[in-house]
Design a protein around this motif. Structure first.
Motif, PDB file in Angstrom:
ATOM      1  N   GLY A 261      66.578  75.866   7.415  1.00 17.14           N
ATOM      2  CA  GLY A 261      67.237  74.578   7.208  1.00 17.14           C
ATOM      3  C   GLY A 261      68.591  74.722   6.542  1.00 17.14           C
ATOM      4  N   ARG A 262      68.711  75.656   5.601  1.00 19.09           N
ATOM      5  CA  ARG A 262      69.985  75.829   4.904  1.00 19.09           C
ATOM      6  C   ARG A 262      71.053  76.424   5.809  1.00 19.09           C
ATOM      7  NH1 ARG A 262      67.106  80.048   1.897  1.00 19.09           N
ATOM      8  NH2 ARG A 262      68.038  82.105   2.276  1.00 19.09           N
ATOM      9  N   LEU A 263      70.643  77.161   6.847  1.00 18.58           N
ATOM     10  CA  LEU A 263      71.606  77.693   7.811  1.00 18.58           C
ATOM     11  C   LEU A 263      72.072  76.596   8.764  1.00 18.58           C
ATOM     12  CD1 LEU A 263      69.920  81.111   8.701  1.00 18.58           C
ATOM     13  CD2 LEU A 263      71.727  80.666   7.035  1.00 18.58           C
ATOM     14  N   ILE A 264      71.120  75.799   9.233  1.00 21.43           N
ATOM     15  CA  ILE A 264      71.455  74.707  10.152  1.00 21.43           C
ATOM     16  C   ILE A 264      72.392  73.714   9.483  1.00 21.43           C
ATOM     17  CG2 ILE A 264      70.472  72.706  11.364  1.00 21.43           C
ATOM     18  CD1 ILE A 264      67.983  74.435  11.894  1.00 21.43           C
ATOM     19  N   TYR A 265      72.166  73.457   8.192  1.00 23.36           N
ATOM     20  CA  TYR A 265      72.979  72.489   7.453  1.00 23.36           C
ATOM     21  C   TYR A 265      74.461  72.870   7.433  1.00 23.36           C
ATOM     22  CZ  TYR A 265      74.546  69.476   3.633  1.00 23.36           C
ATOM     23  OH  TYR A 265      75.217  68.546   2.870  1.00 23.36           O
ATOM     24  N   PHE A 275      74.552  73.583  21.555  1.00 17.45           N
ATOM     25  CA  PHE A 275      73.262  74.268  21.540  1.00 17.45           C
ATOM     26  C   PHE A 275      72.171  73.373  22.150  1.00 17.45           C
ATOM     27  CE2 PHE A 275      69.253  74.994  19.151  1.00 17.45           C
ATOM     28  CZ  PHE A 275      68.954  76.258  19.640  1.00 17.45           C
ATOM     29  N   ILE A 276      72.136  72.104  21.746  1.00 17.20           N
ATOM     30  CA  ILE A 276      71.120  71.172  22.250  1.00 17.20           C
ATOM     31  C   ILE A 276      71.277  70.964  23.751  1.00 17.20           C
ATOM     32  CG2 ILE A 276      70.281  68.797  22.139  1.00 17.20           C
ATOM     33  CD1 ILE A 276      69.465  70.618  19.790  1.00 17.20           C
ATOM     34  N   MET A 349      65.051  70.857  14.625  1.00 15.03           N
ATOM     35  CA  MET A 349      65.705  70.769  13.319  1.00 15.03           C
ATOM     36  C   MET A 349      67.194  70.472  13.474  1.00 15.03           C
ATOM     37  SD  MET A 349      63.814  73.862  11.230  1.00 15.03           S
ATOM     38  CE  MET A 349      64.636  73.502   9.678  1.00 15.03           C
ATOM     39  N   VAL A 350      67.819  71.040  14.484  1.00 17.76           N
ATOM     40  CA  VAL A 350      69.235  70.779  14.734  1.00 17.76           C
ATOM     41  C   VAL A 350      69.440  69.303  15.071  1.00 17.76           C
ATOM     42  CG1 VAL A 350      71.148  71.214  16.326  1.00 17.76           C
ATOM     43  CG2 VAL A 350      69.833  73.132  15.409  1.00 17.76           C
ATOM     44  N   VAL A 351      68.563  68.754  15.910  1.00 17.07           N
ATOM     45  CA  VAL A 351      68.660  67.333  16.262  1.00 17.07           C
ATOM     46  C   VAL A 351      68.449  66.458  15.025  1.00 17.07           C
ATOM     47  CG1 VAL A 351      67.549  65.468  17.548  1.00 17.07           C
ATOM     48  CG2 VAL A 351      67.997  67.655  18.659  1.00 17.07           C
TER      49      VAL A 351
END
Length: 362
Positions: A261-265, A275-276, A349-351
């Motif tokens: 989560g901290r990387l995606i943020y 990416f999506i 998580m990205v969405v």
């Protein structure tokens, strides 16, 4: 620096002990604390006394004293009575206020040091020099905790947290913005992250009875040197932000549990959209129906275990397999395959991150 509330408590306490009345007035005539019924009658006298050369004076059956803070006149103390006991009581009050000013000045200096330390406003040499002057241990184990109380944070919130640490002089409780309270906690040799988690829960419980307070606590990793305190602070701040997206139900969030989560943020939104689109083509997880979302989340919760997931969803195993097959046809990803499951989880998580950023106009 000494608040009127503290002055009043001091005056009330000495009044109870001695039975005498006192007042504290500023040099401009403002009444700060008093047990005297008609204190206003002394205002003009106090103003005149403040500009005189005398340090004490007897007038109207009272004794007046000046209280200085580093040669600057801060207060006028009035002690009612003309006996030796009244003189002594007045001097005791002057002494108490002087000691309060010393304590608050030291607290202010230490508080200012910690704020600058947290915000990386000090050079390395200044950190060690100022820590030495303020008698702050540079090699103690510490962790930084952030208490988010919201935009309506007031002095009572800060004092409520400070009272929890009132007997622990090596801990620091301060604030660097309008929404959060910062705690720099010094740890004992045997303290672990489990102890920090329990303390965080205790802080949350402090606000259960306070209206309009939806408190959350985040904390960073344990650091071994004072120069690393700012890193723990940044970690706690990141945990607070990431927690709002991926751990919304948690009142306590640790930096160590943020995971991917901290990387995606920290990903830019255009890259997330790209990416999506690559994963879902023209589709989006936002288009999935509630049954599909529930099935996906439960499947991940049970570590891709088909039998346990079907049992918890109260459906037949074949029904779950059918849903997974249907999802595979629409997305090209088979959640029963570990690599596809990882890709799908990251995409969800990205969405979630993108939705949060859009909702908050970031």
């Amino acid at each position: 620096m000494v608040s009127n509330q503290i002055l009043q408590k001091t005056v009330d306490g000495l009044h109870e002990i001695t039975g005498r009345n006192f007042a504290v007035i500023d040099p401009e005539g403002g009444i700060l604390a008093t047990t005297i019924e008609d204190t206003k009658r002394f205002v003009e006298t106090a103003r005149a006394f403040s500009s005189s050369a005398a340090d004490s004076q007897s007038v109207y059956g009272c004794f007046l004293y000046k209280v200085f803070d580093e040669q600057h006149l801060e207060f006028i103390v009035i002690a009612e009575g003309e006996s030796e006991d009244a003189i002594t009581a007045g001097k005791v009050l002057v002494f108490q206020i002087q000691q309060l000013m010393v304590a608050y000045r030291e607290r202010y200096d230490r508080d200012n040091f910690i704020k600058n330390l947290l915000l990386d406003n000090l050079l390395l040499v200044d950190i060690y020099n100022r820590a030495g002057r303020l008698h702050v241990d540079v090699d103690a184990r510490r962790v930084v905790m952030i208490v988010e109380v919201g935009e309506d944070k007031d002095g009572d919130d800060l004092e409520r947290v400070r009272n929890l640490f009132s007997g622990k002089t090596k801990d620091f409780v301060t604030a660097v913005d309008e929404e959060n309270i910062i705690i720099v906690k010094e740890l004992q040799p045997g303290d672990t992250y489990e102890d920090i988690e329990k303390l965080s829960g205790t802080i949350v419980d402090l606000f259960h009875s306070v209206p309009d307070r939806n408190v959350r606590v985040a904390y960073g990793t344990i650091v071994e040197e004072i120069k690393e305190v700012s890193r723990s602070y940044k970690e706690a701040a990141l945990a607070l932000d990431v927690g709002k997206i991926f751990f919304r139900e948690h009142r306590v969030i640790a930096y160590s549990v943020l995971g991917i989560g901290r990387l995606i943020y920290q990903l830019p939104i255009p890259l997330c959209k790209m990416f999506i689109k690559e994963i879902f083509k023209e589709k989006s997880p936002n288009d999935f129906d509630e049954e599909t979302i529930t099935t996906i989340n439960k499947f991940f919760e049970n570590n891709l275990n088909v039998s346990e997931t079907s049992r918890q969803l109260y459906i037949h195993r074949n029904t779950l397999v059918y849903r997974l097959d249907k999802l595979q046809k629409s997305t090209g990803l088979d959640l029963r395959v570990f690599e596809d499951a990882i890709t799908f989880k990251i995409a969800l998580m990205v969405v979630e991150y993108m939705n949060y950023m859009e909702d908050h106009n970031f």
